[in-house]
Every structure is written in C-alpha cells, then in structure tokens.
Design a protein around this motif. Structure first.
Motif, PDB file in Angstrom:
ATOM      1  N   SER A 181       0.826  -1.196   0.000  1.00  0.00           N
ATOM      2  CA  SER A 181       0.000   0.000   0.000  1.00  0.00           C
ATOM      3  C   SER A 181       0.864   1.251   0.000  1.00  0.00           C
ATOM      4  N   GLY A 182       1.931   1.201   0.788  1.00  0.00           N
ATOM      5  CA  GLY A 182       2.839   2.343   0.841  1.00  0.00           C
ATOM      6  C   GLY A 182       3.516   2.594  -0.490  1.00  0.00           C
ATOM      7  N   LEU A 183       3.909   1.509  -1.144  1.00  0.00           N
ATOM      8  CA  LEU A 183       4.543   1.655  -2.451  1.00  0.00           C
ATOM      9  C   LEU A 183       3.556   2.228  -3.463  1.00  0.00           C
ATOM     10  N   ALA A 184       2.343   1.723  -3.406  1.00  0.00           N
ATOM     11  CA  ALA A 184       1.348   2.205  -4.365  1.00  0.00           C
ATOM     12  C   ALA A 184       1.107   3.705  -4.187  1.00  0.00           C
ATOM     13  N   GLY A 203      -7.520  -3.466  -7.393  1.00  0.00           N
ATOM     14  CA  GLY A 203      -7.249  -3.851  -8.767  1.00  0.00           C
ATOM     15  C   GLY A 203      -6.428  -2.845  -9.553  1.00  0.00           C
ATOM     16  N   VAL A 204      -6.303  -1.669  -9.035  1.00  0.00           N
ATOM     17  CA  VAL A 204      -5.588  -0.653  -9.807  1.00  0.00           C
ATOM     18  C   VAL A 204      -4.069  -0.737  -9.604  1.00  0.00           C
ATOM     19  N   TYR A 205      -3.642  -1.555  -8.632  1.00  0.00           N
ATOM     20  CA  TYR A 205      -2.206  -1.629  -8.353  1.00  0.00           C
ATOM     21  C   TYR A 205      -1.351  -2.017  -9.565  1.00  0.00           C
ATOM     22  N   ALA A 262       1.793   0.144 -11.072  1.00  0.00           N
ATOM     23  CA  ALA A 262       3.136  -0.360 -11.313  1.00  0.00           C
ATOM     24  C   ALA A 262       3.527  -0.188 -12.769  1.00  0.00           C
ATOM     25  N   ALA A 263       2.601  -0.571 -13.649  1.00  0.00           N
ATOM     26  CA  ALA A 263       2.891  -0.481 -15.087  1.00  0.00           C
ATOM     27  C   ALA A 263       3.158   0.957 -15.496  1.00  0.00           C
ATOM     28  N   VAL A 308      -5.839   9.954 -11.724  1.00  0.00           N
ATOM     29  CA  VAL A 308      -6.704   8.886 -12.219  1.00  0.00           C
ATOM     30  C   VAL A 308      -6.320   7.556 -11.570  1.00  0.00           C
ATOM     31  N   LEU A 309      -5.063   7.363 -11.287  1.00  0.00           N
ATOM     32  CA  LEU A 309      -4.652   6.118 -10.652  1.00  0.00           C
ATOM     33  C   LEU A 309      -5.049   6.084  -9.183  1.00  0.00           C
TER      34      LEU A 309
END
Lengths: 290, 275, 342
Positions: free
Chosen positions: A9-12, A141-143, A147-148, A207-208
């Motif tokens: 979560s922190g990375l996201a 689901g947006v993770y 990343a991408a 948006v992300l």
C-alpha cells in the motif's frame, strides 16, 4: 496489519506521490517556478477522468488514463501560457510567483467543486471494486496499473529527455535559457510544454489514485504531500521526486500504522524536515538548479 | 616596509575537479591601491569572494592585519574592516539612495529589535547619526542632488556610486572594488578614480579587480596578475607591463601581436611618469 | 575605527536644505499618517455602528494583528511563511488552556500565548538553514504538523470537538465580558503593536529587515547578520500571531482546530497581498477587506474561497502593490516630492 500489505500500500501511494512530485520538480527545473497548484491539477485530472468514464462507460482503463492526461495537459498548457509565463517572463519575485500559483490552485480546486460538486465521487469503473491477488494478498485492482504506469513513465521520461529532440530542447531551455533561445528554441513554448507534460503526469496520478479512494476536491491536499516528496528528493530532480515519493509513501504508511495513525499526514513533512536537516538540498543534491 | 594589511597565503578554491583559485599568495600593503587583474575566468572575482567571505577557501589562509580570518563569516569580516562591492551593483531596489547608504551604517549601530521599538532618545540620535553619515558620504561621491531619490530613478553610473557610498558607510579599512569601472563612461571612470585616490590618501587600502587596463595602470601602485586561477606575476605596473607571462596570458604568443604590447608598455610608462 | 579623513564638512556646518529634511520626514510621517487614519477608522466605525459591525470590527482586529506579524516577516524581510495560522492556533490554545486549566488571568495568558508562539516560531526558524524554496515548503509542512497536533492531541486540546466554556476576561478586578469590552481590548493591543512595528521599521533593525527582503546578498555584504535577523523576524511575526490568537476563543466563545487550517494561513497571505505587500498598513487594510467581503457573500459561502482566489489573482495582476500601494501612488501624484535636487 500485515507488513506486506502495508508495504504494498505504501509503495502504491508512494508511486502516486512520486508522479505528482515528478511533475512538480519538472516545472521547477524548467521554469524555476514552485507550482503549489500541482496537487490541484492532479485533482482536476482525476475529475476529468471521472467525466471521461461517465461519458464513455466501456472504455478500457488505460485509455481513460491517456485521455485524462491529454485533456489535463492541454489545460495545463493554457494555464501556463496565460497565468504563469507572463509573470515569469517579467522576472516577478519568488513570493509573487508562489502566491500566484496558490491563487490558481484555489481557483482550480474550488472550480472543480462547483463543476463536480463537493461530494467525493466513486469512480464508476469495474477497477474500483476489483481486488486481485498479489502474492496471496488481496490488493486493489488498480495496483498493477500503478506499477505499469510507473515503469512506463520512468522509461518514457528517460527516453524523452535524453533521446528526443523535444526533450533535449526542454532540458536546454531549463538549464541555459539564453543559449537555448539562440539555438532556436522558443522558450515560451518550451515552458508551456514542460508545464503541460507535468500536468499530464499529475492527471495520471489522479486517475490512478481515484479508484483507491475517491475523486474529491480535497485530493489537492494529498498532492501537497508530494511537495514534501519532491523537496526531500531535491527539487528539480525527477528521479529524486520519484524516489522521494516512494519514501514518503512507505514511510507514512508504515510509520503511520505502526507508530501513530493520527499523525499519518504529518509523517510526510516530518520525514522531509528530517532529511533536509541532514542534506539541506535534498537527496539528489549536486545537480543543476539546486 | 610596514606590515601588510592583507595577506593571502597559498589560498585555493576548488569546485569538484576545477581549481578556480590555485595556491595564490599575495600581500597588500596598507594605504595603497592594489590591482588584481587577469584574463576572463582567471579567478579574480573568486579571489574577492574568498577575501570577503562569500565563499570559503579550500586551502590556505587569509590574514588581515596579522590576524587570520580564514573561515570567518561575512559579518565578522565587515566588522573587522573589509567591505566589497559587486560587479553588477547589488542594491536595495525599493529604497531611497540615502536609505541604502544607511544600511551600510548598520554595523556601527547598537539598537536591536526592542530598542528600535521602545527607545526614544537613543534611537533619535542613532538615526540622526546614520542620516548624517550617509549624507556626507553621498556628497563625497558626488550624489548630493540624489540623496532622497528612489534608487530606481538613478542611472547605471550613479548606482555604482551609491554602492560605493554604502560600502564606505561600513568604514572599511580595506575596500574591495569588483570591476568598479565596468559600464562607466570616461567621465564617470575618472570620477571614481579620483574617489579612490582621495580615499587612499585618507588612509584606506583599496584592492581593485579590473579589466580596464589604463584605469589599473594609472591608479595602482602594485598589481597581482592571475591566470587560470594561479598567480603569474606580481609587481609594479611597469614590471607587469613588461612581464612575458602576463603578455602571453592576455594576448597569446608575444610575437604575433606587436602593436598591443607596445600600447601596454606605453600605458604603463605613462602611468609611471604621471605618478 | 577608521577615520575617514576626507575633506568632509562637519555635521553642523552641513547646508542640508530644509526641503531635504522635510522629504525624509514625510516618508516617516506617511507611515504614521496611515497609522492614525486606519486606527481612527477601526476604532470609531465599529463602536459607532455597533451590533454586527462591532463583531466585524472585533474579527478584523484579531486578523489585523496576525496579518501585521505576517507582513513584517513576508513583506518586510521576505521570509515567506505558509503556515502562519499554526501560530495563531498555538497562541489560542496556550491562552485558553492556561486560563481554563490553572485559572491564569487573561493578561498573563496573553503574554504566554505570545511567548509560546514566538518559541514555536523560533523552532521553525531553525529551518532557515534550508535555502529559499525548501524553507517555504518546510513552513507549509510545519503548519500541517501543528494542525494535526491540535486535532489529534485530544487529551490536551480536545481534538476536533474543541474547547468550550471559555472563561471571561478579568484584568485587575475589572470584568471585560461584553463584546464592546473585548473589542476595546483587542484594539488597544492592535494599536500598540502597530505603533511598535512602525517604530521598528524606522530604525536600524527595520532597515536591515527591509534590506534582507530586497537583496539578501547585498545585506550580507554590508555586515548585516542575515541568519540571525531572519530568525528574529520569524520569531517576532509568529509571536505577534500568537497574541492575536489569544483573543479568538473569547470572541468565538469556542475553540477548535478548524480555525487554523492551511486555508487560514492562505487567507492571511491573501490579506497582506491584496492589502499591499511590503507596507504595514496593507496588513490592516487586507484584514478588513477579507473579513468584510465574505459577509456580503453570505449566500455564497461555498464560493468564499473561490472569490478569495480570484481576488488574489486579480489584485496581483491589476494592483500588484495592493490597495494601499495604489492609494499611495495616487497620493504621490498630487503631493509633489519636496527636496529633490534642490
């Protein structure tokens, strides 16, 4: 809470901060302008994304990201041309410029409130409610998109700024405006373009982020933490901003949960102050325009 | 010879791999006009930065009146008697000329924040004292007509004079003038030259960084020459004019450019005979 | 001390024209003139009109004090603080908690509020080691951290719920319970602080502050201790905000962190910008404008910030020197500057 989930979560959220921070640093590097409206641009981008989804319900998420980025970039271009460039060109002092960006930010956030309403909006895409399994942990689901996008953007920006003519021209006008201008680079256009790209990146971040929480006018406050990320990564350094974002994201999530949940929002700034006390111009100090 | 007022001992300043100032030694005698010249990029302004405290040395010592001041902050050096002007005058754009010069009086004042707020008699006297000093200095440099003018109204040459007056307000023993004649017309340059001579006659020591050869040769009693950060010559104007290393530094190989060398010698000899 | 033995005449012999002297005094008088006019208006109008206008006057007075503190920091010395509301809050909470907790009399609480805010300002000022923009971001962060502390330290501050039951003010046995009393107290404080700041500006230190604000490198080059003064002005400005803060709960009869958010810091910045940055009267005028105008937008409260934003941008584009600056320019057109080249 599980450390792995916290870390993810922190990375996201760190990626989100990193994106906004990268836009912030980019504008600073290109124009010497501290754009306090960057968080609000992110927020507007998120809302524009919302409207795109509403208007075209079947669109794939990645297309929404791209479209929102383009629209917001265009908006950013206009803002820069009409609001900032005239002031920067006549050498307005720092305080003036900061207040100007603050003013634009207020107009953006309150304008958004009027257009889209004051209530947080749930992104009406399937992504918002999806969870996928990542290493046996359920994550939003947006993770994967986050990343991408991060990877693509890092590679893309790197390529753009080192290989493409336009990117090099932008860097040139940031580092040495006079020479660049003599070599035929239109400084005004270069600044506007940098700002547009930064706005687009901010929109992508918005948006992300929206599927994780909501699209709301208060998102700008979230973008504010990106300032801390950009600052501790050295203003003007895009890699620094991205790394700074990750540090803030992870630091605030883990630090917040483990130490003091109520002070989570302060974590970003405490981290920034701590790092700046040790390295007064940020982690990537020593580069141009520090 | 009396003790030097300023000594640079093996002073260096490095930026990463670049030595902007490389092991430079120099002595300045009190009550003299000392020149510091060299081609572009020679390190002259950096040297000034090191002496005035704007930058810190990477090596070597700076000695003022026998006491080392290496590492001292700028405020301390100003109190010790060094003041420096800048190549592009740094002035307070929203103040009047007199106010600007009065900022130079700051180091000699005593009232602090609370004193300024609460004291009456002391404050009146201090302000009056500053005001009079500033007025005198402005008259000295020839700006009596512009004392209360806003600085924005003044021409380039007059702004330079304001900066000099401000520096004088700190009552320096050692005045560092960075390219003081740059951008001035011959009349203004002559006026500045006169100011310099009068100041030194009154006991001040002045070091000039300069590009204007005639100006330097006319005024200076001693000149140090830098090139690529190192000292290449040090002596009287005529010695410098004839120094091979100096001529090469400025003009390339001596054989190719006979005329300028002749001019240089002529200017030096003229300066020597006029002195 | 080096004797400048140049052929200068002695001070008494100086043929300084009376015109020159008058011009210099006029500028100093200009500051005092503005002071007298503004204070007269602010004293008389609310008292004469009473009722709602008295309330407005009381609000204006508080924010005028705080804005003056901000103006000295930002407008004079060029130290932009984006978290000014935090100091307002620190003052408010310090005063109220002391009054409620240990029954401290108001005057002492007022002093404590100013002191606490000044100390906090001094802490924040340690960050001046950071160059320009990093410092600004740090002040921003400081404001957020303090706000969070106010909200989350519920045991001390009551958190979001806030503090009620503000004790009435009593000074040397005299009760100051009505709104008029409070207004008078605030106005006395405002008048005193404004006057002291005008005096500060006319002195050596005020000049040094202005020098730092206009060209820090040049200020340093004439021996002004820039870092020490930056810390000093930040401490001063923050302390003044703390004093203003001490009055707020008494006026609102309530104290909560919501009065000290990032937006409130922004509003105070807009006050000094619209009023006229770099001029002390600008703080007072700005405080008045930004307090009065929302009252006419009562029906449009959700547009309040938008209007402020537009006001900010408009004033920067059209009236960069603010209301007071424009006024000053207008006056100069009609009053010829004496002592020029006489």
């Amino acid at each position: 809470m599980n450390v792995t989930i916290l870390l993810l979560s922190g990375l996201a959220v760190g990626c989100i901060y990193g994106l906004v921070a990268a836009g912030f640093s980019m504008v600073y590097r290109a124009m010497g302008l501290v754009n306090f409206a960057q968080g609000d641009i992110m927020m507007v981008g998120a809302f524009i994304g919302y409207s795109i989804i509403v208007l075209g319900p079947g669109l794939p998420f990645w297309l929404v990201i791209i479209l929102a980025a383009l629209v917001t970039a265009a908006l950013g271009f206009l803002i820069e041309r009409f609001a900032f460039w005239p002031a920067v060109k006549r050498g307005a002092d720092q305080i003036y410029l900061v207040l100007l960006t603050l003013g634009v930010g207020i107009v953006l956030s309150n304008g958004a409130r009027i257009i889209w309403g004051a209530n947080p909006l749930v992104y009406p895409t399937p992504i918002t409610h999806e969870t996928i399994m990542l290493a046996n942990y359920p994550v939003p689901g947006v993770y994967p998109y986050i990343a991408a996008v991060m990877i693509l953007l890092v590679i893309g920006l790197q390529f753009f700024f080192t290989r493409s003519w336009m990117g090099l021209a932008l860097r040139a006008s940031a580092d040495d405006p006079q020479t660049a201008s003599i070599m035929g680079v239109n400084l005004g256009f270069a600044s506007a373009l940098s700002f547009a790209i930064a706005s687009g990146i901010g929109a992508v971040a918005g948006v992300l982020y929206a599927p994780i929480t909501f699209a709301s006018p208060d998102m700008g406050l979230i973008g504010i933490k990106a300032f801390a990320a950009a600052a501790l990564g050295t203003l003007g350094s895009i890699p620094g901003a991205l790394i700074g974002g990750l540090i803030v994201g992870v630091g605030e999530t883990i630090g917040g949960q483990l130490l003091a949940p109520e002070y989570q929002d302060s974590m970003a700034f405490l981290l920034m102050i701590a790092i700046l006390m040790v390295k007064p111009t940020g982690l990537m100090a020593g580069g141009p325009r520090t | 010879m009396s003790a030097p007022i300023l000594e640079l001992r093996n002073v260096s300043r490095r930026f990463g791999g670049l030595m902007a100032v490389n092991d430079v030694s120099m002595t300045v005698q009190p009550r003299t006009i000392h020149g510091l010249i060299g081609p572009n990029g020679a390190g002259k302004s950096t040297a000034f930065d090191l002496i005035s405290g704007l930058q810190s040395t990477s090596g070597g010592d700076i000695i003022l009146n026998g006491a080392p001041i290496t590492g001292w902050p700028i405020e301390a050096r100003v109190i010790a008697g060094i003041c420096r002007t800048f190549q592009t005058s740094k002035l307070f754009e929203e103040m009047t000329v007199k106010d600007i010069v009065m900022t130079g009086c700051h180091v000699h004042g005593r009232l602090g924040m609370f004193g300024s707020m609460f004291a009456v008699g002391r404050k009146f006297r201090e302000e009056r004292d500053f005001s009079e000093r500033a007025t005198r200095l402005l008259e000295f440099v020839g700006l009596s007509a512009e004392i209360d003018a806003p600085i924005a109204d003044l021409s380039y040459g007059k702004r330079r004079l304001v900066e000099i007056a401000r520096a004088l307000a700190t009552e320096p023993k050692l005045l560092l003038l960075d390219e003081v004649s740059s951008g001035l017309n011959p009349v203004e340059t002559a006026a500045v030259g006169q100011i310099i001579r009068t100041l030194v006659a009154g006991g001040m020591t002045i070091v000039l960084v300069e590009h204007d050869m005639k100006f330097v040769m006319d005024l200076c009693e001693r000149i140090t020459v830098l090139n690529f950060g190192s000292r290449i010559a040090d002596g009287t104007p005529s010695e410098i004019a004839n120094d091979e290393a100096v001529i090469t530094a400025y003009l390339g190989h001596a054989q190719e450019n006979r005329t300028p060398r002749r001019d240089l010698r002529r200017a030096a000899l003229q300066g020597a005979t006029e002195a | 001390m080096n004797e400048l033995s140049v052929p200068l005449s002695k001070p008494d012999e100086l043929p300084q024209s009376s015109g020159q002297r008058r011009a210099a005094n006029w500028m100093a008088r200009g500051d005092w003139l503005a002071f007298v006019v503004l204070m007269a208006l602010l004293w008389i109008l609310p008292l004469a009109l009473g009722g709602f206008y008295l309330y407005l006057g009381a609000v204006i007075a508080i924010y005028a004090i705080a804005a003056l503190g901000l103006q000295v920091m930002v407008g004079l010395a060029g130290q932009l603080s984006l978290g000014h509301a935090a100091f307002l809050g620190i003052g408010a909470y310090t005063a109220t908690l002391l009054e409620k907790g240990i029954g401290l009399p108001f005057l002492a609480a007022l002093a404590a509020a100013g002191l606490a805010a000044a100390v906090a300002g001094l802490v924040m000022a340690q960050l001046i080691r950071l160059s320009g923009i990093y410092f600004k971001i740090a002040t921003f962060g400081f404001g957020i951290v303090v706000y969070q502390a106010m909200t989350n330290w519920s045991s001390l501050t009551g958190g979001h719920v806030g503090v009620r039951g503000i004790p009435p003010i009593e000074i040397f046995g005299v009760s100051f319970t009505t709104r008029v009393d409070l207004f008078i107290l605030e106005m006395i404080t405002l008048t005193v602080i404004y006057a002291l700041l005008v005096r500060l500006c006319h002195g050596r230190v005020g000049r040094a502050f202005r020098a730092i604000g206009q060209n820090e490198a040049a200020a340093r080059s004439v021996g002004i201790p820039v870092n020490r003064y930056r810390m000093g002005v930040i401490t001063l400005g923050s302390g003044i905000a703390g004093i203003a803060g001490a009055f707020l709960p008494h006026l609102m009869r309530f104290l909560s962190p919501e009065s000290f958010t990032w937006y409130d810091s922004l509003i105070m910045l807009i006050m000094i910008t619209v009023g006229g940055i770099k001029m002390l009267p600008g703080a007072v005028v700005g405080a008045a404008l930004l307090t009065i105008i929302p009252e006419y937008l009562r029906d449009f409260t959700q547009y309040k910030m938008l209007v402020f934003g537009v006001m900010l941008i408009a004033s920067m584009a059209l009236l960069p020197e603010g209301v007071v600056g424009a006024f000053d320019r207008l006056i100069k057109r009609f009053v010829p500057r004496r002592g020029q080249g006489s």
